[in-house]
Design a protein around this motif. Sequence first.
Motif, PDB file in Angstrom:
ATOM      1  N   PHE A 178       0.907  -1.235   0.022  1.00  0.00           N
ATOM      2  CA  PHE A 178      -0.056  -0.136  -0.140  1.00  0.00           C
ATOM      3  C   PHE A 178       0.871   1.154   0.076  1.00  0.00           C
ATOM      4  O   PHE A 178       0.742   2.086  -0.922  1.00  0.00           O
ATOM      5  N   VAL A 179       1.846   1.275   0.840  1.00  0.00           N
ATOM      6  CA  VAL A 179       2.551   2.366   0.970  1.00  0.00           C
ATOM      7  C   VAL A 179       3.383   2.645  -0.297  1.00  0.00           C
ATOM      8  O   VAL A 179       3.776   3.731  -0.970  1.00  0.00           O
ATOM      9  N   THR A 180       4.091   1.359  -0.877  1.00  0.00           N
ATOM     10  CA  THR A 180       4.729   1.648  -2.273  1.00  0.00           C
ATOM     11  C   THR A 180       3.969   2.289  -3.271  1.00  0.00           C
ATOM     12  O   THR A 180       4.296   2.952  -4.129  1.00  0.00           O
ATOM     13  N   ARG A 181       2.950   1.821  -3.437  1.00  0.00           N
ATOM     14  CA  ARG A 181       1.806   2.180  -4.244  1.00  0.00           C
ATOM     15  C   ARG A 181       1.494   3.530  -4.139  1.00  0.00           C
ATOM     16  O   ARG A 181       1.374   4.445  -5.303  1.00  0.00           O
ATOM     17  N   THR A 182       1.072   3.854  -3.008  1.00  0.00           N
ATOM     18  CA  THR A 182       0.926   5.466  -2.740  1.00  0.00           C
ATOM     19  C   THR A 182       2.245   6.311  -3.011  1.00  0.00           C
ATOM     20  O   THR A 182       1.844   7.335  -3.615  1.00  0.00           O
ATOM     21  N   ALA A 183       3.248   5.901  -2.492  1.00  0.00           N
ATOM     22  CA  ALA A 183       4.442   6.632  -2.906  1.00  0.00           C
ATOM     23  C   ALA A 183       4.686   6.858  -4.390  1.00  0.00           C
ATOM     24  O   ALA A 183       4.969   8.101  -4.758  1.00  0.00           O
ATOM     25  N   GLY A 184       4.938   5.808  -5.040  1.00  0.00           N
ATOM     26  CA  GLY A 184       5.032   5.568  -6.293  1.00  0.00           C
ATOM     27  C   GLY A 184       3.786   6.798  -7.342  1.00  0.00           C
ATOM     28  O   GLY A 184       4.188   7.218  -7.934  1.00  0.00           O
ATOM     29  N   GLY A 185       2.582   6.409  -6.661  1.00  0.00           N
ATOM     30  CA  GLY A 185       1.463   6.967  -7.330  1.00  0.00           C
ATOM     31  C   GLY A 185       1.689   8.556  -7.114  1.00  0.00           C
ATOM     32  O   GLY A 185       1.449   9.566  -8.075  1.00  0.00           O
ATOM     33  N   ILE A 186       2.012   9.082  -5.758  1.00  0.00           N
ATOM     34  CA  ILE A 186       2.284  10.524  -5.646  1.00  0.00           C
ATOM     35  C   ILE A 186       3.463  10.930  -6.658  1.00  0.00           C
ATOM     36  O   ILE A 186       3.057  12.013  -7.187  1.00  0.00           O
ATOM     37  N   ALA A 187       4.495  10.384  -6.825  1.00  0.00           N
ATOM     38  CA  ALA A 187       5.522  10.669  -7.471  1.00  0.00           C
ATOM     39  C   ALA A 187       5.091  10.700  -8.842  1.00  0.00           C
ATOM     40  O   ALA A 187       5.475  11.748  -9.745  1.00  0.00           O
ATOM     41  N   THR A 188       4.148   9.737  -9.319  1.00  0.00           N
ATOM     42  CA  THR A 188       3.700   9.879 -10.917  1.00  0.00           C
ATOM     43  C   THR A 188       2.847  11.037 -11.146  1.00  0.00           C
ATOM     44  O   THR A 188       2.737  11.718 -12.220  1.00  0.00           O
ATOM     45  N   ILE A 189       1.842  11.373 -10.025  1.00  0.00           N
ATOM     46  CA  ILE A 189       1.202  12.456 -10.353  1.00  0.00           C
ATOM     47  C   ILE A 189       1.805  13.812 -10.201  1.00  0.00           C
ATOM     48  O   ILE A 189       1.565  14.760 -11.019  1.00  0.00           O
ATOM     49  N   ALA A 190       2.614  13.682  -9.390  1.00  0.00           N
ATOM     50  CA  ALA A 190       3.753  14.963  -9.373  1.00  0.00           C
ATOM     51  C   ALA A 190       4.588  15.139 -10.465  1.00  0.00           C
ATOM     52  O   ALA A 190       4.672  16.374 -11.235  1.00  0.00           O
ATOM     53  N   GLY A 191       4.779  14.127 -11.275  1.00  0.00           N
ATOM     54  CA  GLY A 191       5.601  14.049 -12.469  1.00  0.00           C
ATOM     55  C   GLY A 191       4.880  14.589 -13.647  1.00  0.00           C
ATOM     56  O   GLY A 191       5.227  15.430 -14.392  1.00  0.00           O
ATOM     57  N   VAL A 192       3.564  14.202 -13.604  1.00  0.00           N
ATOM     58  CA  VAL A 192       2.597  14.755 -14.499  1.00  0.00           C
ATOM     59  C   VAL A 192       2.390  16.100 -14.324  1.00  0.00           C
ATOM     60  O   VAL A 192       2.391  16.991 -15.272  1.00  0.00           O
ATOM     61  N   GLY A 193       2.267  16.726 -13.280  1.00  0.00           N
ATOM     62  CA  GLY A 193       2.289  18.012 -13.013  1.00  0.00           C
ATOM     63  C   GLY A 193       3.384  18.843 -13.531  1.00  0.00           C
ATOM     64  O   GLY A 193       3.122  19.944 -13.886  1.00  0.00           O
ATOM     65  N   ILE A 194       4.627  18.388 -13.207  1.00  0.00           N
ATOM     66  CA  ILE A 194       5.737  19.126 -13.569  1.00  0.00           C
ATOM     67  C   ILE A 194       5.763  18.883 -15.076  1.00  0.00           C
ATOM     68  O   ILE A 194       6.171  20.096 -15.612  1.00  0.00           O
ATOM     69  N   LEU A 195       5.379  18.040 -15.766  1.00  0.00           N
ATOM     70  CA  LEU A 195       5.309  17.711 -17.280  1.00  0.00           C
ATOM     71  C   LEU A 195       4.481  18.837 -17.979  1.00  0.00           C
ATOM     72  O   LEU A 195       4.841  19.443 -18.849  1.00  0.00           O
ATOM     73  N   THR A 196       3.172  19.139 -17.345  1.00  0.00           N
ATOM     74  CA  THR A 196       2.364  19.897 -17.868  1.00  0.00           C
ATOM     75  C   THR A 196       2.413  21.460 -17.337  1.00  0.00           C
ATOM     76  O   THR A 196       1.643  22.301 -17.636  1.00  0.00           O
ATOM     77  N   GLY A 197       3.646  21.581 -16.252  1.00  0.00           N
ATOM     78  CA  GLY A 197       3.829  23.003 -16.050  1.00  0.00           C
ATOM     79  C   GLY A 197       2.719  23.482 -14.700  1.00  0.00           C
ATOM     80  O   GLY A 197       2.756  24.459 -14.339  1.00  0.00           O
ATOM     81  N   LEU A 198       2.008  22.404 -14.075  1.00  0.00           N
ATOM     82  CA  LEU A 198       0.865  22.938 -13.146  1.00  0.00           C
ATOM     83  C   LEU A 198       2.002  22.831 -11.745  1.00  0.00           C
ATOM     84  O   LEU A 198       1.355  23.286 -10.833  1.00  0.00           O
ATOM     85  N   ILE A 199       2.836  22.208 -11.807  1.00  0.00           N
ATOM     86  CA  ILE A 199       3.818  22.111 -10.484  1.00  0.00           C
ATOM     87  C   ILE A 199       5.154  22.940 -11.094  1.00  0.00           C
ATOM     88  O   ILE A 199       5.881  22.452 -11.895  1.00  0.00           O
TER      89      ILE A 199
END
Length: 199
Positions: A178-199
């Motif tokens: 659960f923690v691994t999926r959560t940590a990886g998922g958060i990183a992925t979402i953050a990466g999408v935000g960085i890629l799209t310029g939202l972060i």
Amino acid sequence: MKSALKSGLLALAAVALPAVASAHPAIGEAAGFSHGFAHPISGLDHILAMVMVGVFAFQLGGRAIWLVPTTFVLVMTLGGALGIAGITVPFVETGIALSVVVLGAIVALHVKAPLAAALGIIGLFAVFHGHAHGAEMPENAAAAGYAAGFMVATALLHVAGLALGCLIGRAGERQGLFVTRTAGGIATIAGVGILTGLI
């Protein structure tokens, strides 16, 4: 079990605290080792990718525990040399953002890639990260000291990822997954935000 889980989450939070945005230090602010050391820990994109490399290495286990981080640091250094020399590498910022997305997804999905494939993926992303470090070296910095600084900081972030993976593993299979999926998922979402310029 619960304390190990809490420790892992605290470690991830502590590593991410220095960066609230994908900001890099301004050129000329500092020189040598200290500036090189500060560069990888000054941006959320670099921090998340480096920590995910460590967790990925832990998930693969065996020789990957040392080969994956070592390969990243060595190839990153080559990318850094290209950046310092002023040699252009296309799509650097996009490659860095994609590294966060892909590595986060790999960790979240617990992908058991063959070692050769893992090293290839890690090496590709390392070029982008290294080039960004090298290209942003201040003019008054000694190249060797600066390179040593970003290599040491990157290695420490990898160690933080390995430690996080270890702590997650001790939390037990169900909680750890659960923690691994959560940590990886958060990183992925953050990466999408960085890629799209939202972060």
